[in-house]
Motif scaffolding. Structure first.
Motif, PDB file in Angstrom:
ATOM      1  N   PHE A  82      11.611 -30.324  59.338  1.00 17.52           N
ATOM      2  CA  PHE A  82      10.764 -29.456  58.521  1.00 17.52           C
ATOM      3  C   PHE A  82      10.128 -30.193  57.350  1.00 17.52           C
ATOM      4  O   PHE A  82       9.436 -29.588  56.531  1.00 17.52           O
ATOM      5  N   GLY A  83      10.345 -31.496  57.255  1.00 17.25           N
ATOM      6  CA  GLY A  83       9.743 -32.274  56.172  1.00 17.25           C
ATOM      7  C   GLY A  83      10.467 -32.033  54.869  1.00 17.25           C
ATOM      8  O   GLY A  83      11.575 -32.511  54.674  1.00 17.25           O
ATOM      9  N   THR A  84       9.867 -31.263  53.981  1.00 17.92           N
ATOM     10  CA  THR A  84      10.479 -30.963  52.684  1.00 17.92           C
ATOM     11  C   THR A  84      10.297 -29.487  52.363  1.00 17.92           C
ATOM     12  O   THR A  84       9.214 -28.929  52.566  1.00 17.92           O
ATOM     13  N   VAL A  85      11.354 -28.864  51.878  1.00 11.71           N
ATOM     14  CA  VAL A  85      11.285 -27.505  51.369  1.00 11.71           C
ATOM     15  C   VAL A  85      11.766 -27.533  49.923  1.00 11.71           C
ATOM     16  O   VAL A  85      12.764 -28.190  49.610  1.00 11.71           O
ATOM     17  N   LYS A  86      11.048 -26.843  49.045  1.00  8.57           N
ATOM     18  CA  LYS A  86      11.404 -26.841  47.626  1.00  8.57           C
ATOM     19  C   LYS A  86      11.893 -25.456  47.217  1.00  8.57           C
ATOM     20  O   LYS A  86      11.184 -24.460  47.384  1.00  8.57           O
ATOM     21  N   PHE A  87      13.108 -25.405  46.693  1.00  7.28           N
ATOM     22  CA  PHE A  87      13.668 -24.177  46.144  1.00  7.28           C
ATOM     23  C   PHE A  87      13.321 -24.106  44.658  1.00  7.28           C
ATOM     24  O   PHE A  87      13.546 -25.067  43.916  1.00  7.28           O
ATOM     25  N   THR A  88      12.791 -22.969  44.221  1.00 13.09           N
ATOM     26  CA  THR A  88      12.411 -22.783  42.820  1.00 13.09           C
ATOM     27  C   THR A  88      12.973 -21.456  42.307  1.00 13.09           C
ATOM     28  O   THR A  88      13.439 -20.623  43.089  1.00 13.09           O
ATOM     29  N   ASP A  89      12.909 -21.289  40.975  1.00 11.12           N
ATOM     30  CA  ASP A  89      13.336 -20.031  40.346  1.00 11.12           C
ATOM     31  C   ASP A  89      14.740 -19.622  40.777  1.00 11.12           C
ATOM     32  O   ASP A  89      15.017 -18.438  40.977  1.00 11.12           O
ATOM     33  N   THR A  90      15.625 -20.601  40.918  1.00 14.48           N
ATOM     34  CA  THR A  90      16.984 -20.285  41.343  1.00 14.48           C
ATOM     35  C   THR A  90      17.772 -19.688  40.181  1.00 14.48           C
ATOM     36  O   THR A  90      17.664 -20.152  39.044  1.00 14.48           O
ATOM     37  N   SER A  91      18.551 -18.674  40.479  1.00 12.30           N
ATOM     38  CA  SER A  91      19.430 -18.099  39.467  1.00 12.30           C
ATOM     39  C   SER A  91      20.603 -17.412  40.135  1.00 12.30           C
ATOM     40  O   SER A  91      20.536 -17.018  41.307  1.00 12.30           O
ATOM     41  N   ALA A  92      21.684 -17.284  39.386  1.00 13.94           N
ATOM     42  CA  ALA A  92      22.870 -16.572  39.843  1.00 13.94           C
ATOM     43  C   ALA A  92      23.430 -15.793  38.664  1.00 13.94           C
ATOM     44  O   ALA A  92      23.212 -16.145  37.502  1.00 13.94           O
ATOM     45  N   THR A  93      24.156 -14.721  38.973  1.00 17.71           N
ATOM     46  CA  THR A  93      24.760 -13.880  37.940  1.00 17.71           C
ATOM     47  C   THR A  93      26.238 -13.708  38.215  1.00 17.71           C
ATOM     48  O   THR A  93      26.630 -13.387  39.348  1.00 17.71           O
ATOM     49  N   ALA A  94      27.060 -13.943  37.203  1.00 26.30           N
ATOM     50  CA  ALA A  94      28.503 -13.734  37.301  1.00 26.30           C
ATOM     51  C   ALA A  94      29.005 -13.203  35.970  1.00 26.30           C
ATOM     52  O   ALA A  94      28.650 -13.747  34.914  1.00 26.30           O
ATOM     53  N   GLY A  95      29.795 -12.144  36.003  1.00 24.34           N
ATOM     54  CA  GLY A  95      30.331 -11.578  34.776  1.00 24.34           C
ATOM     55  C   GLY A  95      29.265 -11.136  33.806  1.00 24.34           C
ATOM     56  O   GLY A  95      29.463 -11.187  32.588  1.00 24.34           O
ATOM     57  N   GLY A  96      28.112 -10.717  34.319  1.00 26.67           N
ATOM     58  CA  GLY A  96      27.015 -10.279  33.466  1.00 26.67           C
ATOM     59  C   GLY A  96      26.166 -11.392  32.899  1.00 26.67           C
ATOM     60  O   GLY A  96      25.180 -11.147  32.207  1.00 26.67           O
ATOM     61  N   HIS A  97      26.514 -12.639  33.197  1.00 25.59           N
ATOM     62  CA  HIS A  97      25.755 -13.798  32.714  1.00 25.59           C
ATOM     63  C   HIS A  97      24.880 -14.347  33.834  1.00 25.59           C
ATOM     64  O   HIS A  97      25.346 -14.559  34.950  1.00 25.59           O
ATOM     65  N   THR A  98      23.598 -14.576  33.545  1.00 28.35           N
ATOM     66  CA  THR A  98      22.649 -15.099  34.523  1.00 28.35           C
ATOM     67  C   THR A  98      22.149 -16.466  34.090  1.00 28.35           C
ATOM     68  O   THR A  98      21.816 -16.668  32.916  1.00 28.35           O
ATOM     69  N   GLY A  99      22.098 -17.401  35.027  1.00 25.61           N
ATOM     70  CA  GLY A  99      21.605 -18.732  34.713  1.00 25.61           C
ATOM     71  C   GLY A  99      21.197 -19.491  35.950  1.00 25.61           C
ATOM     72  O   GLY A  99      21.492 -19.086  37.081  1.00 25.61           O
ATOM     73  N   PRO A 100      20.487 -20.633  35.782  1.00 24.05           N
ATOM     74  CA  PRO A 100      20.064 -21.469  36.913  1.00 24.05           C
ATOM     75  C   PRO A 100      21.243 -22.291  37.443  1.00 24.05           C
ATOM     76  O   PRO A 100      22.364 -22.182  36.947  1.00 24.05           O
ATOM     77  N   ILE A 101      20.962 -23.143  38.396  1.00 19.68           N
ATOM     78  CA  ILE A 101      22.025 -23.943  39.013  1.00 19.68           C
ATOM     79  C   ILE A 101      22.753 -24.797  37.985  1.00 19.68           C
ATOM     80  O   ILE A 101      23.979 -24.959  38.045  1.00 19.68           O
ATOM     81  N   SER A 102      22.028 -25.347  37.013  1.00 17.39           N
ATOM     82  CA  SER A 102      22.628 -26.262  36.037  1.00 17.39           C
ATOM     83  C   SER A 102      23.244 -25.537  34.846  1.00 17.39           C
ATOM     84  O   SER A 102      23.655 -26.187  33.882  1.00 17.39           O
ATOM     85  N   ASP A 103      23.318 -24.213  34.882  1.00 12.86           N
ATOM     86  CA  ASP A 103      23.855 -23.473  33.740  1.00 12.86           C
ATOM     87  C   ASP A 103      25.249 -23.985  33.365  1.00 12.86           C
ATOM     88  O   ASP A 103      26.075 -24.257  34.246  1.00 12.86           O
ATOM     89  N   PRO A 104      25.538 -24.162  32.082  1.00  8.10           N
ATOM     90  CA  PRO A 104      26.845 -24.673  31.655  1.00  8.10           C
ATOM     91  C   PRO A 104      28.022 -23.818  32.115  1.00  8.10           C
ATOM     92  O   PRO A 104      29.163 -24.310  32.156  1.00  8.10           O
ATOM     93  N   ALA A 105      27.765 -22.565  32.468  1.00  7.18           N
ATOM     94  CA  ALA A 105      28.847 -21.688  32.924  1.00  7.18           C
ATOM     95  C   ALA A 105      29.253 -21.964  34.361  1.00  7.18           C
ATOM     96  O   ALA A 105      30.303 -21.497  34.812  1.00  7.18           O
TER      97      ALA A 105
END
Length: 290
Positions: free
Chosen positions: A192-215
């Motif tokens: 498939f060549g290259t696929v780019k994931f953007t606007d990534t976020s996750a929520t745990a315990g009411g806190h939302t952040g990107p992949i690199s979030d310190p949590a």
């Protein structure tokens, strides 16, 4: 996911997560990437062991190169499925497959393992901008996918006895096929060549952040079909791409790319996973340090 029983069930065993440093460069694979037989991308776990309630992300549907023969690839966001004790995985995404005749097919799907995948009645084309999310509230799982290019969208809430919310993932995958005895193996990965994931976020315990979030404790994963050989299962992919490698994270930690590797290229040595059996629903993975 193709509908004869293609699944994402090669769940990654619970090896210690390696923290991935955020980098401005997005061209080289993280040196600490875990090597798996069928997943490439990132997963995160919460440092405080909170359960995840939501994961979301976007990507542009890539165009599969089908001149090398049959191949399969899926791009998705999901919750669960990466711990050794995992028996569930909730995911939604798209696929770019190649038939033996050189034709390409693109489609959207969702899957709540151990149930079978469900293909959506939605037209997907290369270049379409896709957004997707999985939300879990108790036993209610809501899967959503929208094609921002065509305006088509899908949302459905399903009941699931015991969803897994221990991790969140953004993955490019070589799907697996399983027989009636629970024996599964990854299929050849389409190029498939290259696929780019953007606007990534996750929520745990009411806190939302990107992949690199310190949590979070993030882990990068590189796909090498031959890695499954380390379990003695002997799964070696033929045709299509030989593997896939994630880039480092963007400066803000919310995006990355996954690129396929050509035949004969290499992937970093490290922690290898392979299929060792299963109960017909959730395969078991063993890990061997290489």
């Amino acid at each position: 996911m193709n509908i004869p029983r293609l699944i994402s069930a090669l769940a990654l065993a619970g090896a210690a997560s390696a923290a991935i440093a955020t980098s401005a460069a997005a061209a080289s694979a993280p040196s600490s990437a875990t090597v798996t037989g069928n997943w490439s991308g990132y997963e995160v776990s919460a440092k405080n062991s909170e359960s995840f309630s939501n994961v979301s992300g976007s990507w542009v549907e890539p165009a599969a190169s089908c001149n090398t023969g049959e191949g399969y690839s899926s791009f998705w966001v999901g919750l669960g499925g990466t711990q050794q004790q995992s028996q569930a995985l909730q995911q939604v995404g798209t696929s770019a497959d190649c038939g033996g005749d050189g034709s390409a097919s693109h489609f959207a799907w969702y899957e709540l393992l151990p149930a079978a995948p469900v293909q959506l009645n939605m037209s997907i084309s290369p270049g379409d901008h896709i957004t997707a999310s999985v939300q879990v509230r108790g036993t209610a799982v809501t899967v959503s996918l929208a094609d921002r290019t065509t305006g088509a969208s899908f949302t459905k809430t399903l009941k699931m006895n015991d969803p897994d919310t221990s991790t969140a993932e953004w993955i490019a995958e070589a799907p697996s096929t399983c027989d009636g005895y629970g024996d599964c193996q990854p299929l050849p990965l389409s190029d498939f060549g290259t696929v780019k994931f953007t606007d990534t976020s996750a929520t745990a315990g009411g806190h939302t952040g990107p992949i690199s979030d310190p949590a979070w404790s993030p882990r990068a994963m590189t796909l090498d079909p031959s890695a499954a050989d380390y379990s003695g299962a002997g799964f070696v992919s033929t045709g299509g791409a030989s593997g896939a490698t994630p880039s480092s994270l963007s400066v803000d930690g919310s995006s990355f790319s996954v690129s396929t590797a050509s035949e004969g290229s290499s992937v970093p040595a490290g922690l290898y996973g392979g299929y060792s059996g299963g109960d017909g629903q959730a395969p078991i993975v063993v890990w061997i340090y290489g």
